[in-house]
Design a protein around this motif. Structure first.
Motif, PDB file in Angstrom:
ATOM      1  N   ASP D  49      -0.603   3.038  24.315  1.00  0.00           N
ATOM      2  CA  ASP D  49      -1.376   1.839  23.959  1.00  0.00           C
ATOM      3  C   ASP D  49      -2.710   1.819  24.692  1.00  0.00           C
ATOM      4  N   MET D  52      -5.098   4.583  23.479  1.00  0.00           N
ATOM      5  CA  MET D  52      -5.802   4.255  22.241  1.00  0.00           C
ATOM      6  C   MET D  52      -6.959   3.295  22.507  1.00  0.00           C
ATOM      7  N   LEU D 195     -10.227   6.371   5.638  1.00  0.00           N
ATOM      8  CA  LEU D 195      -9.178   6.864   6.522  1.00  0.00           C
ATOM      9  C   LEU D 195      -9.052   5.978   7.757  1.00  0.00           C
ATOM     10  N   THR D 196     -10.208   5.566   8.316  1.00  0.00           N
ATOM     11  CA  THR D 196     -10.182   4.705   9.495  1.00  0.00           C
ATOM     12  C   THR D 196      -9.490   3.386   9.177  1.00  0.00           C
ATOM     13  N   VAL D 199      -5.773   3.967   8.968  1.00  0.00           N
ATOM     14  CA  VAL D 199      -5.172   4.148  10.297  1.00  0.00           C
ATOM     15  C   VAL D 199      -5.150   2.823  11.051  1.00  0.00           C
ATOM     16  N   TYR D 202      -2.403   0.785   9.674  1.00  0.00           N
ATOM     17  CA  TYR D 202      -1.147   1.383  10.122  1.00  0.00           C
ATOM     18  C   TYR D 202      -0.849   0.995  11.577  1.00  0.00           C
ATOM     19  N   PRO D 211       3.748   1.903  19.830  1.00  0.00           N
ATOM     20  CA  PRO D 211       2.406   1.707  20.380  1.00  0.00           C
ATOM     21  C   PRO D 211       1.383   1.459  19.280  1.00  0.00           C
ATOM     22  N   PHE D 215      -5.410  -4.998  19.049  1.00  0.00           N
ATOM     23  CA  PHE D 215      -6.568  -4.557  19.829  1.00  0.00           C
ATOM     24  C   PHE D 215      -6.970  -3.141  19.483  1.00  0.00           C
ATOM     25  N   GLN D 216      -5.982  -2.264  19.402  1.00  0.00           N
ATOM     26  CA  GLN D 216      -6.299  -0.876  19.062  1.00  0.00           C
ATOM     27  C   GLN D 216      -6.908  -0.799  17.674  1.00  0.00           C
ATOM     28  N   LEU D 220     -10.738   0.375  16.584  1.00  0.00           N
ATOM     29  CA  LEU D 220     -11.008   1.427  15.607  1.00  0.00           C
ATOM     30  C   LEU D 220     -11.966   0.919  14.527  1.00  0.00           C
TER      31      LEU D 220
END
Lengths: 97, 103, 106, 308
Positions: D49, D52, D195-196, D199, D202, D211, D215-216, D220
């Protein structure tokens, strides 16, 4: 076989820091920008090996994240360093040719 | 975690380096980088300390540090806006420009 | 059979590490920025392919293998564009500064 | 053990290189590299976590923010400060050594003193299954200590408002470097953008069990926004339209509404009614934090479709 993965991780880390010598040394700004490429490829390999060694699958997702960010950081470097020494001498409003 | 002492020493080194640079650096960007590195040192101490008690990392400390990372970037972004605004108004990138001209 | 597979995976990982070494040696030893860029991007991406393949064999799962393939393709793509941009910038800097080509002012 | 030492030593050396001596540009590059090595350190310490978040925010977004500020300062032609006098350096050295000793002593004391059971962590791990979440970090952020997280979303929003106030009306649009002109950028953006997003969503979805999390995912998305701004796909706008404004506040708003809604049905303030509320709040947070970080990077009140 137990030494193989940590050994390779360590080897790649040594490789990474050796490559950083070039980033540190320069001489051109292109050499500095290569740090993004160096990290984009090496740290991904390190993360993949760490995922295998520690059995944490999510580290592979971290690797994917790092790969995607490497391109972004490289573009930032190029955009910024390209204009960085023009400001004082030439017209600051110079557009890209 | 096998060797917490190593990470504690590294965190101490990072904090000291950051503080030293924060005091001596005049360029505000350099000072901001120093603050960011001191913050990372504190995060390291937090996470490693929380990992001591039962061997594996502690979710509470990780969540706290995750919050800290996001807060830090918001603070840095605000500080950078202040620095750019200061430079536009006064033409200086330092908090005490008198020192620069005086020597 | 499993032993053979493990040995093959280990071999792939070692080959990958060797390519990384080659890339770093090129990065340090080559004389100008463009050839250093060349060494770094090409050797490292082959190395990453080899390491991804070895790791996928070790994990022995299809979804891990697909994820690693995606990672490699993204790395290839990102490295291509980044290297291209850096090379163009390097050439333009050299043009701009004339005789002092490649010298950073810092 | 050797890898621990190597990573820790690498961090210290990189911090030294980023902070002391050399040109500022090299210092900034070294700082970004520091963030990347810190990512590896979190990964090695067993926290995907944090790895990332550090990769996307610590190295990616923070690095891009500092870089763009550096570029803007260069354009303004402000006076670059000189190096300090040695007398001040000596005092600073003493202070820094004392601070290093203090932090080191605290750390080493913690290492030798702390053993046994972590009560808070144990209680959390026992109650975590009740929430339907598998990832303890998301559990802490959204369920156990969600007042902190709510305030954090508010702080990020406050940073945007404060930055707008600091920049004032006349400098409403800060300059951005020209987009690199190359035919390769379009395929990069066309591939990377969808793609970003996939992800990111996801990570948001997976964050309840594995994880990842809001926030992650927002980090991104912010990195993607930075890419779009830098390549000229998205440009700064003089004013925020209603969509941007809605995106900025949706995180705080949804969190508050869910929290206050609990009072209406007689539950405690900010109690989380179920896993759907976790997803709802996280999705809203992702949009708000990601958008705010991109606007802070662009230095503009809003975003428009294409840069002029």
């Amino acid at each position: 076989m137990n030494w193989l993965l940590p050994g390779l991780i360590l080897f790649l880390l040594v490789n990474l820091l050796a490559g950083l010598w070039r980033v540190w040394r320069g001489p051109s700004s292109a050499d500095r920008m290569m740090s993004a490429l160096l990290f984009g490829s090496t740290s991904v390999a390190v993360l993949i090996l760490m995922a295998e060694w520690q059995g944490i699958r999510a580290l592979r997702h971290v690797a994917l994240l790092v790969v995607m960010l490497a391109a972004i950081i490289a573009i930032t470097y190029v955009g910024i360093s390209g204009a960085r020494d023009k400001g004082s001498e030439t017209n600051p409003d110079r557009k890209a040719p | 975690m096998n060797h917490p002492e190593i990470w504690m020493l590294a965190a101490a080194g990072l904090f000291g380096l950051g503080l030293y640079s924060l005091i001596i650096a005049r360029h505000l960007l350099r000072q901001l980088i120093a603050i960011k590195i001191m913050g990372s040192a504190v995060f390291l101490v937090l996470v490693v300390t929380a990992g001591l008690v039962d061997g594996s990392l502690d979710g509470i400390a990780q969540a706290l540090v995750l919050t800290g990372i996001v807060i830090a970037v918001a603070a840095i972004a605000f500080a950078l806006a202040l620095v750019v605004s200061l430079a536009e108004t006064t033409g200086s990138i330092s908090l005490n420009p008198d020192d620069d001209d005086g020597r | 059979m499993s032993l053979l597979l493990d040995a093959f995976a280990a071999l792939l990982l070692l080959i990958g590490a060797f390519f990384y070494l080659a890339g770093t040696v090129g990065l340090i030893r080559f004389p100008d920025a463009l050839s250093r860029l060349h060494a770094l991007t090409k050797a490292d991406n082959i190395g990453l392919l080899s390491i991804c393949a070895g790791s996928a064999l070790m994990a022995g799962e299809l979804r891990v293998a697909l994820l690693l393939l995606l990672i490699w393709l993204m790395a290839l793509f990102a490295a291509t564009v980044s290297a291209h941009l850096i090379a163009r910038r390097s050439l333009r800097d050299a043009e701009d500064s004339g005789a002092d080509a490649g010298k950073s002012p810092s | 053990m050797v890898i621990d030492v190597f990573l820790a030593l690498g961090l210290v050396v990189l911090a030294w290189q980023a902070l002391i001596g050399g040109s500022l540009f090299r210092g900034i590059v070294m700082f970004i590299v520091f963030g990347m090595v810190l990512t590896l350190a979190w990964a090695w310490l067993g926290s995907p976590d944090l790895a990332m978040a550090e990769a996307a925010i610590g190295a990616g977004v923070t690095g891009a923010l500092i870089m763009i500020a550096y570029w803007r300062l260069r354009r303004i032609n402000a006076v670059e400060p000189r190096d300090p006098s040695p007398a001040r350096s000596r005092l600073a050295l003493v202070i820094a050594v004392l601070a290093t000793g203090l932090v080191g002593a605290i750390g080493l004391a913690a290492v030798s003193a702390l053993t046994g059971d972590a009560t808070a962590a144990r209680v959390m791990n026992e109650t975590l299954p009740d929430t339907g979440l598998g990832n303890p970090i998301t559990g802490v952020l959204i369920v156990f200590r969600n007042l902190d997280t709510l305030l954090e979303v508010a702080v990020v929003l406050a940073a945007y408002i404060a930055a707008r106030a600091a920049l004032g009306r006349e400098s409403a649009d800060l300059p951005l470097p020209p987009a690199p002109d190359t035919p390769l950028l379009t395929p990069l953006v066309v591939t990377l953008a969808p793609l970003t997003m996939v992800v990111a969503i996801y990570l948001l979805k997976a964050g309840s069990q594995y994880p990842g999390g809001a926030f992650q995912a927002s980090a991104l998305l912010a990195a993607l926004g930075v890419l779009l701004v830098l390549t000229g796909r998205v440009g700064p706008a003089a004013a925020a339209n209603w969509l941007t404004r809605a995106g900025l506040v949706i995180g705080t708003l949804v969190f508050c509404l869910v929290g206050l809604g609990m009072l209406v049905i007689g539950a405690p303030l900010l109690a989380i009614p179920g896993i759907w509320a976790v997803y709802l709040i996280e999705a809203a947070m992702m949009i708000s934090i990601g958008l705010t970080l991109v606007l802070l990077f662009a230095g503009a009140p809003g975003l428009s479709g294409k840069r002029s």
